[in-house]
Design a protein around this motif. Structure first.
Motif, short mmCIF file in Angstrom:
data_model
loop_
_atom_site.label_atom_id
_atom_site.label_comp_id
_atom_site.label_asym_id
_atom_site.label_seq_id
_atom_site.Cartn_x
_atom_site.Cartn_y
_atom_site.Cartn_z
N VAL A 54 -4.17 -6.10 54.85
CA VAL A 54 -3.91 -6.92 56.04
C VAL A 54 -4.14 -8.39 55.73
O VAL A 54 -3.31 -9.26 56.07
N ALA A 55 -5.24 -8.70 55.04
CA ALA A 55 -5.57 -10.09 54.73
C ALA A 55 -4.51 -10.70 53.82
O ALA A 55 -4.03 -11.82 54.06
N LEU A 56 -4.15 -9.98 52.76
CA LEU A 56 -3.16 -10.51 51.82
C LEU A 56 -1.79 -10.64 52.47
O LEU A 56 -1.04 -11.59 52.19
N SER B 23 -0.04 -14.25 52.62
CA SER B 23 1.24 -14.43 51.92
C SER B 23 2.34 -14.81 52.91
O SER B 23 3.22 -15.62 52.59
N SER B 24 2.30 -14.27 54.14
CA SER B 24 3.30 -14.61 55.15
C SER B 24 3.17 -16.06 55.60
O SER B 24 4.18 -16.77 55.77
N LEU B 25 1.94 -16.50 55.78
CA LEU B 25 1.72 -17.91 56.18
C LEU B 25 2.19 -18.86 55.07
O LEU B 25 2.86 -19.86 55.35
N ILE B 26 1.85 -18.53 53.83
CA ILE B 26 2.26 -19.39 52.71
C ILE B 26 3.77 -19.41 52.58
O ILE B 26 4.39 -20.47 52.40
N ALA B 27 4.40 -18.23 52.67
CA ALA B 27 5.86 -18.16 52.54
C ALA B 27 6.55 -18.93 53.66
O ALA B 27 7.55 -19.63 53.42
N VAL C 25 3.97 -13.44 44.81
CA VAL C 25 2.96 -12.83 43.93
C VAL C 25 1.80 -12.29 44.76
O VAL C 25 1.25 -11.22 44.45
N LEU C 26 1.45 -13.00 45.82
CA LEU C 26 0.30 -12.61 46.65
C LEU C 26 0.59 -11.41 47.53
O LEU C 26 -0.30 -10.62 47.85
N ALA C 27 1.86 -11.23 47.91
CA ALA C 27 2.22 -10.17 48.87
C ALA C 27 1.97 -8.78 48.30
O ALA C 27 2.36 -8.49 47.16
N PRO C 28 1.34 -7.88 49.08
CA PRO C 28 1.01 -6.53 48.60
C PRO C 28 2.02 -5.46 49.05
O PRO C 28 1.73 -4.28 48.98
N LEU C 29 3.21 -5.88 49.52
CA LEU C 29 4.13 -4.94 50.15
C LEU C 29 4.82 -4.01 49.16
O LEU C 29 5.29 -2.94 49.53
N VAL D 34 8.65 -10.63 50.95
CA VAL D 34 8.07 -11.35 52.09
C VAL D 34 8.95 -12.49 52.60
O VAL D 34 9.08 -12.65 53.82
N PRO D 35 9.58 -13.32 51.74
CA PRO D 35 10.37 -14.44 52.28
C PRO D 35 11.44 -14.06 53.29
O PRO D 35 11.54 -14.71 54.34
N PRO D 36 12.26 -13.02 53.05
CA PRO D 36 13.25 -12.68 54.11
C PRO D 36 12.59 -12.21 55.40
O PRO D 36 13.12 -12.47 56.49
N LEU D 37 11.44 -11.54 55.30
CA LEU D 37 10.71 -11.15 56.51
C LEU D 37 10.26 -12.39 57.28
O LEU D 37 10.36 -12.44 58.52
N CYS D 38 9.79 -13.39 56.54
CA CYS D 38 9.32 -14.62 57.20
C CYS D 38 10.49 -15.40 57.80
O CYS D 38 10.34 -16.03 58.86
#
Length: 645
Positions: free
Chosen positions: A363-365, A369-373, A390-394, A491-495
């Motif tokens: 959850v934390a990562l 990662s979403s905020l940074i992206a 790199v940070l995203a754990p998905l 993560v980027p397309p999700l963001c």
């Protein structure tokens, strides 16, 4: 130095070499007794009262029984080939010289001892073959003629390749008990075996990544034991392409034994070949007798010897199927892919179950990662976005989902889907909040780049899924996972979709959501297929999950194909326009396309037109007509004129 008396044996009295041998003995004062080979083999003891050195004018077929008698009765042997076409004497024992040289050598007293291999109390000079040994069986005329020309080599390749493929689904490993030396014994299953003594230049010897010496006090044995049809195919092609050169590594479907004693036992009769002669028995016993026979052979034969005599036995048996579960499996039916046993993937399965669970770290990562992206997308900074990838754990729960689909494991699928859903919700929420907080509604290049996915994005997802699954299956390359995460960019397309929600822009939401779905389905399916190839589930068990993933991928491929076709159409227009210049009203117009949009009824072009004089409205009207003729569609122009001085 020549012997003073000898026994000369031969069968063909008409062979001119008989008189040549007799004349040589007379000229050198050698007392010579004559006898037929058949008579000698029937009663060898009495003639040996005359001399303990035997000169044999013999064929390839006579050689083994003569060496057998020489071992038993302890006489020395000189060999003279009956003609120049004897394969074994020429290739195995290197009789390449002239007849006079062979006769001189045969009467020499400087005999040297050689090792003798016996197979079930029968002398084996070159090799013993058991079972199916594609590419290694050299009894055929096609094999022997392969070096005569390029055409013969190509013909040999296709003949043996076709023979191997023709029997592809008829391969049945048979159970044996393999005993090596005095202590090692194991139950296994093989499809074929080749034991090598003097025939060290054959195709089988080249598949052993170590030098084989003819006279080293050991016999070298190659065991062929594929665990699947795919592994057998790998062996087939490797053996084909390396049939005339050594390999650097033992193929996965092969094992190697170097020992002076080997025994193969079976509950059913075994058909095997001793120097191409067919035999049958329930057990095959190979025993090598070091330096058992004194025989006159060309010096070139001894010069080829290398390596150390004797020493410890060599056992490279890690590729043999030894587990009882696997033995039962491959004897019933050789699977398409090598099936991993439960013990083989216990640690991997534990790790994937752990990755499928949602934890506080996940959850934390995911939030970070979403905020940074999201910030990277607003800044249009590739470096920041890569850091978020790199940070995203998905990626981890998606790989777990792939294994769950493959093995039809409902618990693993449920946990993985739940974790992925939480990750998606967190990413959308964080990105939407950032979009609401930041008072900017500009579509940056990084955002725009994720709004029009196509088949190329699906290709990236597929290859990333293969790489991800392979990295999980091979612990030694787990360090490559950050590279996989960067390549697939989950993560980027999700963001971007979250930003679209914050702005309430359906075009942004739909485009980026399609890209994420493409990545998710592509990774899951390709990772499942990779695990299947690596043997983590039988094909029968994997059908349902693979069918579901394939259906989803086909559904996604429809809009992606349309998008790719649109990109291709734009690219074709850009190629035509950028390469274009035209003469109009005495002026040369140079054209550069800044933006292209291809519609059903018209094509929009944003152009930059330059000339060495003023570009007028009539010039542009003429340009529009010319473009419509070239592109065969209605054109809407947005032109920026420039003057080049």
């Amino acid at each position: 130095m020549l012997c003073s008396k000898a026994l000369f044996i031969y069968d063909d009295a008409e062979n001119p070499k008989v008189q040549t041998v007799i004349a040589f003995a007379k000229n050198n004062c050698i007392n010579l007794e004559q006898l037929s080979i058949q008579a000698f083999l029937e009663q060898p003891g009495r003639p040996l009262d005359f001399a303990e050195h035997v000169i044999a004018l013999c064929t390839d077929a006579d050689l083994a029984p003569l060496i057998d008698q020489a071992k038993s009765l302890n006489f020395s042997l000189g060999i003279i080939p009956t003609d120049s076409h004897q394969t074994r004497l020429r290739e195995w024992f290197l009789f390449h010289g002239k007849t006079d040289e062979h006769i001189q050598l045969a009467f020499s007293t400087s005999t040297k001892p050689i090792d003798v291999l016996r197979c079930n109390d029968e002398v084996a000079l070159g090799s013993i073959m058991l079972g199916q040994t594609p590419f290694l069986d050299q009894r055929s005329r096609t094999y022997r003629k392969r070096t005569e020309s390029t055409l013969h080599r190509i013909f040999y390749f296709f003949v043996v390749l076709w023979g191997g493929l023709r029997n592809l689904f008829n391969i049945h490993p048979f159970a044996i008990t393999l005993s090596v030396g005095e202590e090692y014994s194991v139950k296994t299953a093989i499809t074929g075996m080749v034991s090598i003594e003097n025939n060290v230049h054959n195709a089988a010897a080249r598949l052993i990544n170590t030098s084989i010496s003819i006279q080293d006090g050991k016999v070298s044995t190659l065991l062929i034991a594929p665990k699947s049809i795919s592994q057998y195919l790998s062996f087939l092609f490797k053996a084909s392409f390396n049939s005339d050169k050594k390999v650097t590594r033992l193929p996965n479907s092969m094992s190697y034994v170097r020992s002076n004693y080997l025994r193969v036992e079976s509950n059913t009769p075994l058909t095997y070949y001793v120097d191409s002669q067919k035999r049958e028995a329930q057990s095959i016993e190979l025993e090598l007798y070091p330096e058992a026979v004194h025989i006159n052979l060309p010096e070139a034969y001894y010069e080829t010897q290398g390596g150390q005599r004797g020493g410890k036995d060599t056992l490279k048996l890690e590729n043999l199927p030894l587990n009882e579960q696997r033995l039962d499996m491959i004897q019933q039916r050789l699977p398409l892919f090598t099936n991993a046993l439960e013990d083989d993937f216990k640690e991997l399965f534990v790790q994937l179950r752990r990755n499928a669970q949602s934890s506080s770290s996940f959850v934390a990562l995911m939030m970070l990662s979403s905020l940074i992206a999201s910030l990277g997308l607003f800044l249009s900074s590739s470096a920041v976005i890569i850091g978020a990838m790199v940070l995203a754990p998905l990626m981890s729960p998606i790989i777990s989902l792939a294994m769950g689909l493959l093995r039809n494991d409902h618990s693993l699928m449920k946990n993985a889907i739940t974790t992925i859903a939480k990750g998606i919700a967190l990413a959308l929420t964080m990105a939407a909040l950032i979009a609401l907080i930041i008072p900017i509604t500009r579509v940056t290049p990084e955002i725009a780049g994720r709004l029009h996915p196509n088949l190329l994005d699906l290709g990236v997802a597929i290859f990333s899924g293969i790489a991800g699954a392979y990295a999980y299956a091979r612990e030694s390359i787990m360090k490559s996972m950050p590279g996989v995460a960067i390549a697939v960019a989950l993560v980027p397309p999700l963001c971007v979709a979250g930003i679209g929600i914050g702005w309430w822009d359906w075009q942004i939401i739909s485009g980026s959501a399609l890209l994420f779905t493409t990545n998710l389905v592509g990774i899951a399916l390709s990772a499942s297929l990779t695990f299947l190839v690596l043997g983590y589930a039988p094909l029968v068990k994997a059908r349902r999950g693979l069918a579901l993933s394939s259906a989803l991928m086909l559904a996604i491929a429809i809009p992606l194909t349309w998008s790719f076709q649109s990109i291709y159409s734009v690219w074709k227009v850009e190629q035509k326009v950028n390469a274009m210049f035209m003469e109009v009203h005495g002026k040369t117009l140079h054209i550069e396309a800044l933006q292209v949009q291809v519609g059903l009824k018209e094509t929009y072009l944003k152009l930059e037109v330059s000339s060495n004089s003023e570009v007028t409205y009539s010039d542009l009207k003429a340009l529009k007509v010319h473009l419509e003729e070239q592109l065969k569609t209605v054109v809407r122009l947005d032109v920026t004129p420039r003057i080049s001085l």
